[in-house]
Design a protein around this motif. Sequence first.
Motif, mmCIF file in Angstrom:
data_model
loop_
_atom_site.group_PDB
_atom_site.id
_atom_site.type_symbol
_atom_site.label_atom_id
_atom_site.label_comp_id
_atom_site.label_asym_id
_atom_site.label_seq_id
_atom_site.Cartn_x
_atom_site.Cartn_y
_atom_site.Cartn_z
ATOM 1 N N ASP A 265 0.841 -1.200 0.000
ATOM 2 C CA ASP A 265 0.000 0.000 0.000
ATOM 3 C C ASP A 265 0.882 1.259 0.000
ATOM 4 O OD1 ASP A 265 -2.650 0.769 -0.134
ATOM 5 O OD2 ASP A 265 -2.890 1.012 2.026
ATOM 6 N N LEU A 266 1.945 1.205 0.776
ATOM 7 C CA LEU A 266 2.895 2.323 0.854
ATOM 8 C C LEU A 266 3.577 2.557 -0.505
ATOM 9 C CD1 LEU A 266 4.619 4.364 2.459
ATOM 10 C CD2 LEU A 266 6.052 2.459 3.203
ATOM 11 N N ALA A 267 3.986 1.460 -1.146
ATOM 12 C CA ALA A 267 4.681 1.584 -2.445
ATOM 13 C C ALA A 267 3.750 2.243 -3.471
ATOM 14 C CB ALA A 267 5.135 0.204 -2.932
ATOM 15 N N HIS A 268 2.454 1.941 -3.375
ATOM 16 C CA HIS A 268 1.509 2.551 -4.311
ATOM 17 C C HIS A 268 1.477 4.073 -4.117
ATOM 18 C CE1 HIS A 268 -1.976 3.053 -6.867
ATOM 19 N NE2 HIS A 268 -2.494 3.821 -5.921
ATOM 20 N N GLU A 269 1.373 4.515 -2.869
ATOM 21 C CA GLU A 269 1.361 5.962 -2.614
ATOM 22 C C GLU A 269 2.668 6.603 -3.079
ATOM 23 O OE1 GLU A 269 -1.187 8.026 -1.318
ATOM 24 O OE2 GLU A 269 -2.292 6.222 -1.859
ATOM 25 N N ALA A 270 3.783 5.910 -2.810
ATOM 26 C CA ALA A 270 5.091 6.476 -3.181
ATOM 27 C C ALA A 270 5.199 6.642 -4.697
ATOM 28 C CB ALA A 270 6.205 5.574 -2.658
ATOM 29 N N SER A 271 4.598 5.706 -5.465
ATOM 30 C CA SER A 271 4.698 5.796 -6.922
ATOM 31 C C SER A 271 3.964 7.033 -7.440
ATOM 32 C CB SER A 271 4.137 4.523 -7.573
ATOM 33 O OG SER A 271 2.725 4.494 -7.410
ATOM 34 N N LEU A 272 2.963 7.511 -6.670
ATOM 35 C CA LEU A 272 2.188 8.681 -7.095
ATOM 36 C C LEU A 272 2.768 9.989 -6.571
ATOM 37 C CD1 LEU A 272 -1.357 7.198 -6.369
ATOM 38 C CD2 LEU A 272 -0.263 7.447 -8.600
ATOM 39 N N LEU A 273 3.688 9.888 -5.617
ATOM 40 C CA LEU A 273 4.184 11.094 -4.931
ATOM 41 C C LEU A 273 5.719 11.131 -4.938
ATOM 42 C CD1 LEU A 273 1.724 10.716 -1.923
ATOM 43 C CD2 LEU A 273 1.713 12.647 -3.511
ATOM 44 N N PRO A 274 6.312 11.123 -6.136
ATOM 45 C CA PRO A 274 7.778 11.067 -6.162
ATOM 46 C C PRO A 274 8.415 12.358 -5.642
ATOM 47 C CG PRO A 274 6.895 11.429 -8.364
ATOM 48 C CD PRO A 274 5.706 11.222 -7.464
ATOM 49 N N GLY A 275 9.616 12.209 -5.069
ATOM 50 C CA GLY A 275 10.448 13.379 -4.749
ATOM 51 C C GLY A 275 10.003 14.191 -3.550
ATOM 52 N N ARG A 276 9.114 13.661 -2.730
ATOM 53 C CA ARG A 276 8.614 14.468 -1.611
ATOM 54 C C ARG A 276 9.543 14.343 -0.403
ATOM 55 N NH1 ARG A 276 3.103 15.870 -3.159
ATOM 56 N NH2 ARG A 276 2.958 16.948 -1.179
ATOM 57 N N THR A 277 9.458 15.340 0.482
ATOM 58 C CA THR A 277 10.192 15.308 1.745
ATOM 59 C C THR A 277 9.245 14.827 2.842
ATOM 60 O OG1 THR A 277 11.626 17.104 1.059
ATOM 61 C CG2 THR A 277 11.437 16.729 3.429
ATOM 62 N N LEU A 278 9.626 13.737 3.505
ATOM 63 C CA LEU A 278 8.748 13.140 4.514
ATOM 64 C C LEU A 278 8.992 13.819 5.863
ATOM 65 C CD1 LEU A 278 6.649 10.861 4.842
ATOM 66 C CD2 LEU A 278 8.540 9.355 5.492
ATOM 67 N N THR A 279 7.967 14.506 6.365
ATOM 68 C CA THR A 279 8.141 15.263 7.615
ATOM 69 C C THR A 279 7.689 14.478 8.846
ATOM 70 O OG1 THR A 279 6.011 16.296 7.163
ATOM 71 C CG2 THR A 279 7.956 17.559 6.561
ATOM 72 N N SER A 280 6.743 13.543 8.659
ATOM 73 C CA SER A 280 6.267 12.777 9.822
ATOM 74 C C SER A 280 5.634 11.463 9.380
ATOM 75 C CB SER A 280 5.236 13.585 10.617
ATOM 76 O OG SER A 280 4.098 13.836 9.823
ATOM 77 N N ILE A 281 5.675 10.512 10.308
ATOM 78 C CA ILE A 281 4.927 9.252 10.147
ATOM 79 C C ILE A 281 4.122 9.096 11.424
ATOM 80 C CG2 ILE A 281 5.065 6.758 9.773
ATOM 81 C CD1 ILE A 281 7.897 7.121 8.690
ATOM 82 N N PHE A 282 2.871 8.668 11.291
ATOM 83 C CA PHE A 282 2.032 8.468 12.481
ATOM 84 C C PHE A 282 1.388 7.095 12.385
ATOM 85 C CE2 PHE A 282 -1.391 8.758 15.433
ATOM 86 C CZ PHE A 282 -1.086 9.768 16.337
ATOM 87 N N PHE A 283 1.705 6.213 13.359
ATOM 88 C CA PHE A 283 1.056 4.905 13.427
ATOM 89 C C PHE A 283 -0.141 5.043 14.365
ATOM 90 C CE2 PHE A 283 5.418 3.954 12.248
ATOM 91 C CZ PHE A 283 5.290 2.920 11.332
ATOM 92 N N GLY A 284 -1.361 4.978 13.785
ATOM 93 C CA GLY A 284 -2.568 5.123 14.593
ATOM 94 C C GLY A 284 -3.441 3.884 14.480
ATOM 95 N N GLY A 285 -4.527 3.882 15.261
ATOM 96 C CA GLY A 285 -5.335 2.668 15.205
ATOM 97 C C GLY A 285 -6.729 2.869 15.746
ATOM 98 N N GLY A 286 -7.299 1.729 16.140
ATOM 99 C CA GLY A 286 -6.675 0.480 16.562
ATOM 100 C C GLY A 286 -5.573 0.675 17.619
ATOM 101 N N THR A 287 -4.796 -0.347 17.769
ATOM 102 C CA THR A 287 -3.718 -0.320 18.760
ATOM 103 C C THR A 287 -2.390 -0.668 18.092
ATOM 104 O OG1 THR A 287 -5.328 -1.047 20.432
ATOM 105 C CG2 THR A 287 -3.010 -1.162 21.041
#
Length: 388
Positions: free
Chosen positions: A44-66
């Motif tokens: 799923d991540l690779a799909h998003e990355a293929s659509l959003l090349p060259g971006r600067t990643l400022t944050s990752i948030f693991f939410g849920g669920g738990t």
Amino acid sequence: MSGEPLALYVHWPFCVSKCPYCDFNSHVRDLIDQDAWRQALLADLAHEASLLPGRTLTSIFFGGGTPSLMEPSTVEAVITAATDHWTPDDRIEVTLEANPNSVEAARFADLAKAGVNRVSLGLQSFDDRALAFLGRAHSAREGFSALEAAQRNFRRVSFDFIYALPGDTEDSWSAMLAQALSLGTSHLSLYQLTIEPGTRFASMVARREFEPLDADAAAELFELTDAMTSAAGMPAYEISNHARKGQESRHNLTYWRYGDYAGIGPGAHGRRLGRRTVRHRKPENFLTAIRRNAHGILEDALLAPVEAADEALVMGLRLREGVDAQAIADRFGLPAVVDWNRVERLVLSGYLTREGTRIGLTAKGRLLLDHILGDIAAVEEPRVLAVG
Ligand code: SF4
């Protein structure tokens, strides 16, 4: 869009039990195939990355669920892949939501090694009776030791509390909040209990098994919260979120400032390149979609300028800093997003502040956010541009 900032949300949809107030996309399952889920999230991540090349990643948030129930190796695999697909910002913030039971707290060191640098703990209360009412699987004592473990392992720790429960008084809440403020975290999320449709609490209220706290009493507790957190140097920077200066959640600021974010995992929402994305909610349907399409998208739709501008206004007004209403209009090619006469009226009656085209809610206005939004929104169709 090269170098443009991007945030990533990762949804882990499983919990050990379902809390009676919860309307999040959370599911209880006896068996979770961690390998299958790792592969699914990476696809799923690779799909998003293929659509959003060259971006600067400022944050990752693991939410849920738990998400503290994820194997640390799965968390690490997602962080590594995300920072390979995109360029990580020097100050990248990687947050994981955790529940305070001992099994999960034992994983904190491994999660820190995996690259998590901020934890958000679902403590909810320091009172065992309130925790039982909220259907939480942990005790107050477990909450304290999980917080201690979190503070040992992560530089930045936040925790969530739920207040305005039936029977809460100014005395009981101020004692609990004073204790929360004394524990040395730099961020707090303080939510009022709301009864959401479709939850167990909604059925219990319908059957008159309990009565929610009335709106006036809840408003008093909100004002008390504002005063106590401000006095302690942790003012609200958003309706329910409080932080010491510089310790605001960078990830959530992306939502509220209407920046781009990719959302992966079951039920995750995303906003990127002017489009709204929604993933399949049910875990099994999500995995089927991944097998079929190599992504979990249920809906991927272009947002009309009016819709996007409205969202940007709604999100921005939640912030203490407010929002530049004309900048939103310009961004989406609209003449205006607010009715300035109505804004003026609400400034005069003490619900809004205005500096140039930047507007914000006053303390009094924060209690009436939805009402004020309905009153001032004046999103019009985009100007028809002359062609030829
Ligand atoms: S732990 Fe959180 S996500 Fe899970 S059921 Fe309870 S409130 Fe919902």
